[in-house]
Write an enzyme that holds these catalytic residues in place. Structure first.
Site, PDB file in Angstrom:
ATOM      1  N   PRO A 162       0.706  -1.261   0.007  1.00 59.28           N
ATOM      2  CG  PRO A 162       0.121  -0.605   2.152  1.00 59.28           C
ATOM      3  CD  PRO A 162       1.168  -1.722   1.471  1.00 59.28           C
ATOM      4  CD1 TRP A 163      -2.571   3.945  -0.773  1.00 57.17           C
ATOM      5  CD2 TRP A 163      -1.934   5.202   0.923  1.00 57.17           C
ATOM      6  NE1 TRP A 163      -3.774   4.155   0.057  1.00 57.17           N
ATOM      7  CE2 TRP A 163      -3.399   4.912   0.871  1.00 57.17           C
ATOM      8  CE3 TRP A 163      -1.299   6.123   1.739  1.00 57.17           C
ATOM      9  CZ2 TRP A 163      -4.231   5.374   1.904  1.00 57.17           C
ATOM     10  CZ3 TRP A 163      -2.263   6.594   2.859  1.00 57.17           C
ATOM     11  CH2 TRP A 163      -3.593   6.226   3.075  1.00 57.17           C
ATOM     12  CE  LYS A 187      -0.732  -3.125  -7.609  1.00 61.46           C
ATOM     13  NZ  LYS A 187      -0.317  -1.758  -7.568  1.00 61.46           N
ATOM     14  N   GLY A 240      -2.886  -4.162   2.699  1.00 64.05           N
ATOM     15  CA  GLY A 240      -3.923  -3.331   2.188  1.00 64.05           C
ATOM     16  C   GLY A 240      -5.460  -3.417   2.877  1.00 64.05           C
ATOM     17  CD  GLU A 262      -0.396  -4.802   8.477  1.00 61.92           C
ATOM     18  OE1 GLU A 262      -1.615  -4.561   8.560  1.00 61.92           O
ATOM     19  OE2 GLU A 262       0.452  -4.300   7.676  1.00 61.92           O
ATOM     20  N   GLY A 264      -6.580  -4.004   7.740  1.00 61.94           N
ATOM     21  CA  GLY A 264      -6.941  -2.574   8.602  1.00 61.94           C
ATOM     22  C   GLY A 264      -6.838  -2.899  10.019  1.00 61.94           C
ATOM     23  CB  CYS A 296      -2.731  -0.882   9.177  1.00 64.78           C
ATOM     24  SG  CYS A 296      -1.271  -1.342   9.711  1.00 64.78           S
ATOM     25  CD  GLU A 342      -9.994   6.578  -3.832  1.00 63.62           C
ATOM     26  OE1 GLU A 342      -8.751   6.790  -4.414  1.00 63.62           O
ATOM     27  OE2 GLU A 342     -10.393   5.405  -3.636  1.00 63.62           O
ATOM     28  CD  GLU A 393      -8.273   0.932   8.309  1.00 69.08           C
ATOM     29  OE1 GLU A 393      -8.538   0.214   7.466  1.00 69.08           O
ATOM     30  OE2 GLU A 393      -7.130   0.669   9.048  1.00 69.08           O
TER      31      GLU A 393
HETATM   32  P1  ADP Z   1      -5.938   1.299  -0.010  1.00 68.49           P
HETATM   33  O1  ADP Z   1      -7.173   1.381   0.551  1.00 68.49           O
HETATM   34  O2  ADP Z   1      -4.871   1.210   0.988  1.00 68.49           O
HETATM   35  O3  ADP Z   1      -5.463   2.178  -1.262  1.00 68.49           O
HETATM   36  P2  ADP Z   1      -5.989  -1.194  -1.574  1.00 68.49           P
HETATM   37  O4  ADP Z   1      -6.174  -2.844  -0.864  1.00 68.49           O
HETATM   38  O5  ADP Z   1      -7.146  -0.811  -2.437  1.00 68.49           O
HETATM   39  O6  ADP Z   1      -5.854  -0.370  -0.182  1.00 68.49           O
HETATM   40  O7  ADP Z   1      -4.456  -1.351  -1.952  1.00 68.49           O
HETATM   41  C1  ADP Z   1      -3.360  -1.959  -1.559  1.00 68.49           C
HETATM   42  C2  ADP Z   1      -2.709  -2.366  -2.697  1.00 68.49           C
HETATM   43  O8  ADP Z   1      -3.593  -3.565  -3.455  1.00 68.49           O
HETATM   44  C3  ADP Z   1      -2.444  -1.499  -3.770  1.00 68.49           C
HETATM   45  O9  ADP Z   1      -1.057  -1.927  -4.520  1.00 68.49           O
HETATM   46  C4  ADP Z   1      -3.445  -1.660  -4.858  1.00 68.49           C
HETATM   47  O10 ADP Z   1      -3.182  -1.409  -6.205  1.00 68.49           O
HETATM   48  C5  ADP Z   1      -3.583  -3.253  -4.796  1.00 68.49           C
HETATM   49  N1  ADP Z   1      -4.875  -3.689  -5.203  1.00 68.49           N
HETATM   50  C6  ADP Z   1      -6.044  -3.078  -5.256  1.00 68.49           C
HETATM   51  N2  ADP Z   1      -7.026  -3.854  -5.816  1.00 68.49           N
HETATM   52  C7  ADP Z   1      -6.276  -5.127  -6.188  1.00 68.49           C
HETATM   53  C8  ADP Z   1      -6.863  -6.255  -6.841  1.00 68.49           C
HETATM   54  N3  ADP Z   1      -8.040  -6.591  -7.060  1.00 68.49           N
HETATM   55  N4  ADP Z   1      -6.004  -7.387  -6.952  1.00 68.49           N
HETATM   56  C9  ADP Z   1      -4.663  -7.305  -6.415  1.00 68.49           C
HETATM   57  N5  ADP Z   1      -4.188  -6.066  -5.946  1.00 68.49           N
HETATM   58  C10 ADP Z   1      -4.777  -4.852  -5.816  1.00 68.49           C
END
Ligand code: ADP
Length: 490
Positions: A162-163, A187, A240, A262, A264, A296, A342, A393
């Site tokens: 995540p970011w 990724k 995430g 891991e 929220g 988190c 967002e 959260e």
């Molecule tokens: P956040 O709310 O922290 O942005 P996300 O779960 O959306 O949490 O994102 C965390 C990571 O999961 C990011 O790298 C995002 O690009 C990736 N991600 C989001 N959707 C998918 C998916 N369907 N399959 C795999 N990875 C995903």
């Protein structure tokens, strides 16, 4: 709230925006890209290559080859550790550059980013030490046999991060994966693609062989999903959102991949009247407002014992009002922007929900300034357990204060959540502290402290906060397959 000035420092240099596959910097097969922003201004800072399934396939092939053949597959465990230490040294040498880039792209204050970099170096060194200590056992079986176990790499590991802690999450994932001899396709989050590319450059410089570490920026639904669906990926390690984890778990079921999650939290932070009040106020403040609540483990449900409730919230509000908000690169800034429009919109939506459901807004609740994604530190008092702001959260600087009377009551209310990542208690009473630590359903419990996380200690969630553990020896188990070998003697 006080506005800090724009930092005199200039924008950091962005050296790399392509994909790293097989130790080559390449453009994506389909030529896609996306823009990344400085959350302090909302301005575009770079256009970054976006991977799709064709790039994932190339990266997985390279990672498979590195796993099965070539220098990595034959490398001694201690040599792997040496490479990891070399990378740690390079990260340490470039820590200021990396921290600046992290703050520029993610919005965290420069002091927080420097703290994260120290954690990255520590994590890499900690797991470098593990590389030649991943051991099996001998087992006294019946009959004339010698049985022993081997711990071998899981294989090609897809890592999706995540970011909120882009570099620290990278280190938590790379550390155990590399120590155990796996190969990686990572990724990073689409909001914060830049620092992983710089560390990947350092990994190439350190001498990691081609295919061991591949970095593919891109979107979750495309690049992330392609990684999850790829039949030749053995494991997905994900940090995430819980809803994303559910999608990943469903998709990973097709190929029965190993998964660790891991996720929220809605962590209870419990303050008893017998606590050191000065420390508890400072601790509760840090628990929720560290990195603008984008953590988190944020202490977002603040349970305060009735007797001290009034004084406690007044002191907390005073601190919130004095918070320095502004440019994350200015060293005197205490709170930077949220990561994106967002997230800002989501937090403001929860502030509206808090107000409309009858919680008392003590301070904050507004966007801060008219540029970037800043928001005031916000305190809601007299929150009820069933209000949205007490259950969901929010991932922002919004704390829900929940008064309570006794230890048993507060344990029950603390556990009344689908999450179970972290919890904390502030008290001088050792009985209460240990009762709480034993009874609360959370992967991490802090007593008279908060947000103390170390590479050496297991980290993860009960219930819907995750599966498996990162850090410590626990992560070694999740990055190895256990093999039993039995030899007939004589
Ligand atoms: P956040 O709310 O922290 O942005 P996300 O779960 O959306 O949490 O994102 C965390 C990571 O999961 C990011 O790298 C995002 O690009 C990736 N991600 C989001 N959707 C998918 C998916 N369907 N399959 C795999 N990875 C995903």
């Amino acid at each position: 709230m006080v506005q800090t000035a724009t930092a005199p420092s200039s924008a950091p240099t962005i050296r790399q925006t392509q994909l790293l596959i097989d130790n080559q910097w390449v453009d994506p097969v389909e030529g896609g890209s996306f823009e990344t922003y400085n959350p302090a201004t909302g301005e575009v800072i770079a256009t970054v290559a976006a991977a799709t399934s064709a790039d994932v396939d190339k990266a997985v092939k390279s990672a498979r080859k590195a796993l099965e053949k070539g220098p990595w597959s034959n490398m001694s465990a201690s040599e792997r550790g040496r490479l990891m230490n070399k990378l740690a040294d390079l990260v340490e040498r470039n820590a200021l550059e990396l921290a600046t880039l992290e703050s520029f792209n993610c919005g965290k204050t420069i002091s927080d980013s420097k703290g994260d970099l120290a954690g990255v170096v520590k994590t890499l060194r900690y797991y470098a030490g593990w590389a030649d200590k991943v051991e099996g056992r001998t087992i006294p079986v019946d009959g004339n046999f010698l049985s022993y176990t081997l711990r071998q790499p899981v294989g090609v590991v897809g890592q999706i991060i995540p970011w909120n802690f882009p570099l620290l999450m990278l280190a938590w994932k790379w550390g155990p994966a590399l120590a155990c001899g796996n190969t990686i396709v990572m990724k990073p989050a689409e909001q914060t693609p830049l620092t992983a590319l710089r560390v990947a450059e350092l990994a190439v410089e350190a001498g990691f062989p081609a295919g061991v570490i591949n970095i593919l920026n891109g979107f979750g639904e495309t690049a992330g999903a392609a990684l999850v669906n790829h039949p030749d990926v053995d494991k997905i390690a994900f940090t995430g959102h819980v809803d994303t984890a559910k999608i990943i778990q469903r998709q990973a079921a097709e190929t029965l991949k190993r998964t660790t999650f891991e996720l929220g939290g809605k962590s209870p932070n419990v303050i008893f009247a017998d606590a050191d009040l000065e420390q508890a106020v400072a601790g509760a403040f840090h628990a929720i407002y560290f990195h603008g609540g984008q953590c988190c483990t944020a202490g977002s449900r603040l349970f305060v014992e009735d007797r001290i409730h009034q004084e406690f919230v007044e002191r907390l509000a005073e601190k919130a009002k004095a918070r320095n908000i502004g440019d994350p690169l200015n060293p005197s800034t205490e709170q930077g922007p949220q990561v994106s429009q967002e997230q800002l919109d989501k937090i403001l939506h929860y502030v509206d929900l808090g107000k409309s459901q009858g919680a008392k807004l003590l301070t904050g609740g507004e966007r801060f300034g008219d540029k970037g994604y800043f928001i005031e530190p916000t305190i809601f008092d007299n929150v009820q357990d069933d209000m949205a702001i007490a259950k969901d959260e929010i991932f922002g600087p919004v704390v829900s204060v929940l008064p309570f009377k006794g230890v048993e009551e507060v344990i029950e209310r603390a556990n009344n959540t689908s999450y179970g990542l972290a919890a904390a208690i502030w008290t001088k009473n050792i009985d209460k502290a240990h009762l709480f630590a034993k009874s609360v359903k959370a992967g991490t419990v802090w007593v008279n402290c908060y947000h103390i996380v170390d590479a050496n200690t297991p980290f993860g969630g009960f219930k819907m906060s995750g599966q498996g553990r990162e850090n410590g020896e626990a992560a070694i188990e999740h990055y190895t397959e256990l093999k039993t070998v039995t030899v007939k003697l004589g």
